[in-house]
Design a protein around this motif. Structure first.
Motif, PDB file in Angstrom:
ATOM      1  N   TYR A   1      -6.689   0.975  -6.252  1.00  0.00           N
ATOM      2  CA  TYR A   1      -6.932  -0.060  -7.246  1.00  0.00           C
ATOM      3  C   TYR A   1      -5.609  -0.510  -7.856  1.00  0.00           C
ATOM      4  O   TYR A   1      -4.776   0.325  -8.248  1.00  0.00           O
TER       5      TYR A   1
ATOM      6  N   LEU B   1      -7.602  -1.880   0.696  1.00  0.00           N
ATOM      7  CA  LEU B   1      -8.282  -0.862   1.491  1.00  0.00           C
ATOM      8  C   LEU B   1      -7.539  -0.660   2.801  1.00  0.00           C
ATOM      9  O   LEU B   1      -7.074  -1.631   3.423  1.00  0.00           O
ATOM     10  N   LYS B   2      -7.456   0.601   3.228  1.00  0.00           N
ATOM     11  CA  LYS B   2      -6.720   0.958   4.434  1.00  0.00           C
ATOM     12  C   LYS B   2      -7.612   1.813   5.333  1.00  0.00           C
ATOM     13  O   LYS B   2      -8.176   2.815   4.888  1.00  0.00           O
ATOM     14  N   TYR B   3      -7.707   1.407   6.602  1.00  0.00           N
ATOM     15  CA  TYR B   3      -8.527   2.137   7.579  1.00  0.00           C
ATOM     16  C   TYR B   3      -7.681   2.478   8.800  1.00  0.00           C
ATOM     17  O   TYR B   3      -6.869   1.665   9.254  1.00  0.00           O
TER      18      TYR B   3
ATOM     19  N   ARG C   1      -5.722   6.040  -6.434  1.00  0.00           N
ATOM     20  CA  ARG C   1      -5.988   6.071  -4.993  1.00  0.00           C
ATOM     21  C   ARG C   1      -7.275   6.853  -4.771  1.00  0.00           C
ATOM     22  O   ARG C   1      -7.466   7.925  -5.350  1.00  0.00           O
TER      23      ARG C   1
ATOM     24  N   MET D   1     -12.036   8.168   0.525  1.00  0.00           N
ATOM     25  CA  MET D   1     -13.488   7.965   0.591  1.00  0.00           C
ATOM     26  C   MET D   1     -14.255   9.231   0.949  1.00  0.00           C
ATOM     27  O   MET D   1     -15.321   9.502   0.402  1.00  0.00           O
TER      28      MET D   1
ATOM     29  N   TYR E   1       0.811  -1.215   0.000  1.00  0.00           N
ATOM     30  CA  TYR E   1       0.000   0.000   0.000  1.00  0.00           C
ATOM     31  C   TYR E   1       0.850   1.272   0.000  1.00  0.00           C
ATOM     32  O   TYR E   1       0.434   2.298  -0.555  1.00  0.00           O
TER      33      TYR E   1
ATOM     34  N   ASN F   1     -16.591   2.469   6.116  1.00  0.00           N
ATOM     35  CA  ASN F   1     -16.996   2.386   4.713  1.00  0.00           C
ATOM     36  C   ASN F   1     -18.513   2.262   4.660  1.00  0.00           C
ATOM     37  O   ASN F   1     -19.088   1.329   5.233  1.00  0.00           O
TER      38      ASN F   1
ATOM     39  N   GLU G   1      -9.347   5.057   2.912  1.00  0.00           N
ATOM     40  CA  GLU G   1      -8.909   5.153   1.523  1.00  0.00           C
ATOM     41  C   GLU G   1      -8.646   3.774   0.957  1.00  0.00           C
ATOM     42  O   GLU G   1      -8.548   2.780   1.688  1.00  0.00           O
ATOM     43  N   TYR G   2      -8.547   3.705  -0.353  1.00  0.00           N
ATOM     44  CA  TYR G   2      -8.193   2.450  -1.005  1.00  0.00           C
ATOM     45  C   TYR G   2      -7.483   2.745  -2.313  1.00  0.00           C
ATOM     46  O   TYR G   2      -7.565   3.852  -2.862  1.00  0.00           O
TER      47      TYR G   2
END
Length: 247
Positions: A79, A140-142, A64, A67, A55, A148, A76-77
């Motif tokens: 692809y 995905l990063k939290y 990137r 959200m 990541y 979400n 955020e996430y």
């Protein structure tokens, strides 16, 4: 120099044996009954750590998404770009082959005209012919305070009806909160929510949009959404595997 993606190694033979060894009869039955199914362990702790570490690099990804900027929640996430990391591409193709029969059974039950080929490459050719050429697997990063919102990953007219998420972090150690949540909406009924208990390396297969349910008067369609509850502490990573590409 070794690229970040190539440094994340998952032997193709091990992955194939692992996917083939999953209890697909039970997974299919759970999908029909509830719209989701746990796989059991898919990735080792070192494989989870290797994927999470990607990541922080730009090279493996095409975009990137923050959200909050789009009203998707917080967090955020990213692809993945083509070509996908070999491990992600292999896992995507192996899982698709096992899930295509379920997708076709659902299509028949819901009286849909389309059918899904056994080979994932052939299905992607169908996506590309429809103008859906951007790869959709993502990380995905939290962080604390992130979440979400309930949503569906559709991306275009050509949609495979199932997808998978694999938790890469350790609940209770790496993070708290951040539960994976699924909802289903049956006709003329209020939505029902399910919190899915995941451990590190475990996957959950779930309906992207609709699934068939047998009722007293025949088959009807149940609509699904998914999301992640508020992360209270730590850091949480998840791999999302969507089988159709995006427009």
């Amino acid at each position: 120099m070794t690229s970040p993606a190539s440094a994340c190694v998952m032997p193709a033979g091990r992955l194939a044996a692992l996917v083939d060894g999953l209890d697909w009869e039970r997974i299919g039955a759970d999908l029909d009954e509830a719209g989701h199914a746990l796989t059991g362990p898919l990735l080792t702790p070192s494989e989870c750590s290797g994927l999470s570490a990607l990541y922080e690099h730009d090279q493996p990804f095409r975009s990137r998404v923050v959200m909050e900027r789009h009203g998707f929640g917080k967090g955020e996430y990213k692809y993945f770009a083509d070509p996908l990391p070999e491990a992600v591409a292999n896992l995507r193709a192996l899982l698709y082959r096992r899930l295509a029969p379920v997708a076709n059974r659902w299509a028949t039950a819901m009286a849909l005209d389309h059918r899904y080929p056994a080979d994932h490459g052939e299905f992607l050719d169908r996506c590309h012919a429809a103008g859906q050429r951007r790869p959709t697997p993502l990380l995905l990063k939290y962080r604390p305070g992130d979440y979400n919102c309930l949503h569906q990953d559709l991306y275009g007219e050509t949609v495979f009806p199932l997808q998978m998420a694999v938790l890469l972090s350790v609940p209770g150690t790496d993070f708290s909160g951040g539960e994976f949540v699924l909802t289903e909406q049956r006709p003329r009924m209020q939505s029902r929510a399910t919190v899915v208990p995941l451990s590190q390396g475990m996957g959950v297969v779930f309906a992207v949009d609709q699934r068939p349910v047998q009722g007293i008067r025949g088959t009807y369609r149940v609509r699904h959404r998914h999301g992640v509850s508020l992360l209270r502490s730590g850091e949480r990573f998840m791999l999302g595997i969507i089988f159709h590409d995006a427009a």
